[in-house]
Design an enzyme around this catalytic site. Structure first.
Site, short mmCIF file in Angstrom:
data_model
loop_
_atom_site.label_atom_id
_atom_site.label_comp_id
_atom_site.label_asym_id
_atom_site.label_seq_id
_atom_site.Cartn_x
_atom_site.Cartn_y
_atom_site.Cartn_z
N GLU A 127 0.83 -1.20 0.00
CA GLU A 127 0.00 0.00 0.00
C GLU A 127 0.86 1.25 0.00
O GLU A 127 1.97 1.27 0.56
CB GLU A 127 -0.95 -0.01 1.21
CG GLU A 127 -1.99 -1.10 1.09
CD GLU A 127 -2.97 -1.13 2.25
OE1 GLU A 127 -4.11 -1.57 2.03
OE2 GLU A 127 -2.60 -0.73 3.38
N CYS A 140 3.56 8.58 1.02
CA CYS A 140 4.11 7.60 1.96
C CYS A 140 4.37 6.30 1.22
O CYS A 140 3.44 5.69 0.68
CB CYS A 140 3.12 7.39 3.11
SG CYS A 140 3.73 6.28 4.39
N CYS A 147 6.32 -6.88 7.11
CA CYS A 147 7.29 -6.29 8.02
C CYS A 147 7.75 -7.36 9.00
O CYS A 147 7.01 -8.30 9.31
CB CYS A 147 6.67 -5.10 8.77
SG CYS A 147 7.87 -4.14 9.74
N CYS A 151 6.05 -4.38 15.83
CA CYS A 151 5.74 -3.31 16.78
C CYS A 151 4.29 -3.51 17.23
O CYS A 151 3.37 -3.65 16.41
CB CYS A 151 5.93 -1.95 16.14
SG CYS A 151 7.66 -1.63 15.67
N CYS A 154 1.26 -1.38 15.85
CA CYS A 154 1.24 -1.12 14.40
C CYS A 154 0.52 -2.25 13.66
O CYS A 154 0.86 -3.43 13.82
CB CYS A 154 2.66 -0.98 13.89
SG CYS A 154 2.78 -0.65 12.12
N CYS A 379 -1.18 6.62 9.89
CA CYS A 379 0.08 6.08 10.39
C CYS A 379 -0.17 4.81 11.19
O CYS A 379 -0.99 4.77 12.11
CB CYS A 379 0.76 7.13 11.26
SG CYS A 379 2.36 6.60 11.88
#
Length: 404
Positions: A127, A140, A147, A151, A154, A379
């Site tokens: 994305e 962005c 990933c 985290c 997230c 975010c």
């Protein structure tokens, strides 16, 4: 593996090359997007272009790809017909394919992009988000499919790492945005303003765990004879891969952002598990020596505001103390909820108190306005559609959208 570790913690401790990834397989006709000038000249040499002509021909291709946004070799009118045919027989200028586009009620756009490579097996998607503002347009960009950092706050971290993106796939995201926004030189908006003015490497993935491809892509983005973004308008965000911080500054000269989010190691170990490998003191030492850092080129510290977790005035005081001597600004980010998350956003009154303390200590401390929440583009919310939301997650998302 430490027997007390969770599987997610163990993955963070392991070197990236030990984590299972799928290998990128180039298609039969690879795209020239993402190649350096030297690599373009080498490809031209493979087609039989004479040594004396390669530099000039490579510059022609560079201009057509990165200044005019050509989507086929046929558009390259100052390249001979025979050369265009040869190029088309062996290469493309393909960028990622737009699978879906969502437009938020605040104007934010999110694109689900399918990579042009992946010649075998299933296609992979990432994305990319465009955030328009009155004085800039920020894109962005993602650096990995999935990933590896896990985290805890997230959404992207809940998707496993599939593979690194190539330089062409990273640059291609900028090109897709300019395609969709009609933002190339020959297709400028009526007032002549460019729409994509800033790029932030804050999308899916940890950029410094895909160092070579990210570096090569950033060099293309900042090339004055191509895409032409100022290095001061490109920001790379890292969760703290300390050994590569100085190196990315030396080799690209872009701005640096640090996903900090906590001021005590025990809490940051939970929020950003990479902290177990590179604790706060090591991370801040790397920031103090970041090449080019100055009051005119401050390092941004990102700090997500989590209710009752990291938002006390004691946290604000320790944050100011930790950053002493670093040319810094602090972006306070209201937590963006996602289905299944265990955290809540800090109360607005508490965010203002935190911000006021940091500001009075001499640091810029803007509170980032949440953008694109309704389309999961804010975010920490990005997650490829290759990882489908469950029915329960979709119901939770609808409920959040109704209360926002």
């Amino acid at each position: 593996m430490n027997p007390t570790m969770t599987p997610a913690e163990a993955r963070t401790e392991a070197p990236l090359e030990k984590i299972a990834q799928e290998v990128y397989v180039a298609p039969e006709k690879p795209s020239l997007i993402g190649l350096s000038r030297d690599e373009l000249m080498a490809r031209l040499g493979e087609l039989g272009v004479a040594d004396k002509q390669r530099k000039m021909r490579a510059q022609q291709l560079w201009h057509w790809m990165y200044v005019r946004g050509a989507r086929s070799f046929e558009e390259m009118s100052n390249v001979s017909k025979d050369m265009r045919a040869q190029l088309a027989a062996h290469f493309t200028v393909d960028r990622p394919e737009v699978v879906a586009e969502q437009v938020s009620n605040d104007g934010t756009r999110k694109w689900l992009l399918r990579m042009p490579g992946d010649g075998v097996g299933r296609a992979h998607e990432v994305e990319c988000v465009y955030i328009p503002e009155t004085d800039r347009g920020t894109l962005c960009v993602s650096s990995q499919v999935g990933c590896t950092l896990n985290c805890s706050f997230c959404h992207t971290g809940t998707q496993r790492l599939v593979r690194n993106l190539t330089a062409g796939e990273i640059v291609g995201q900028v090109m897709v945005a300019r395609d969709r926004l009609n933002d190339w030189v020959d297709r400028e908006t009526p007032n002549g303003n460019r729409l994509v003015t800033n790029v932030v490497m804050m999308g899916m993935g940890e950029p410094l765990y895909n160092f070579d491809a990210v570096r090569d892509a950033l060099k293309i983005m900042s090339d004055g004879e191509g895409i032409g973004l100022s290095r001061r308008r490109i920001t790379l965000s890292t969760s703290g891969v300390v050994p590569n911080i100085a190196r990315i500054g030396e080799e690209t000269g872009v701005m640096l952002a640090i996903s900090l989010h906590a001021v005590r190691d025990e809490l940051r170990n939970e929020l950003v598990p990479l902290n177990r490998k590179y604790p706060i003191a090591q991370l801040l030492d790397a920031c103090r020596t970041y090449p080019g850092a100055s009051n005119a080129r401050r390092i941004t510290f990102e700090y997500v505001m989590l209710k009752g977790v990291n938002d006390s005035l004691d946290d604000a005081k320790l944050l100011v103390k930790l950053l002493k001597g670093i040319p810094a600004k602090i972006n306070l980010i209201p937590f963006n909820p996602w289905p299944g998350s265990a955290y809540e956003c800090s109360d607005w009154e508490q965010i203002e108190k935190f911000s006021e303390y940091v500001f009075n200590a001499g640091y810029s401390s803007p509170v980032r306005t949440p953008r694109g929440r309704d389309i999961l583009a804010a975010c920490g919310q990005l997650k490829s559609e290759t990882e489908k939301l469950s029915v329960r997650e979709r119901d939770a998302l609808r409920a959040m959208a109704m209360t926002d």
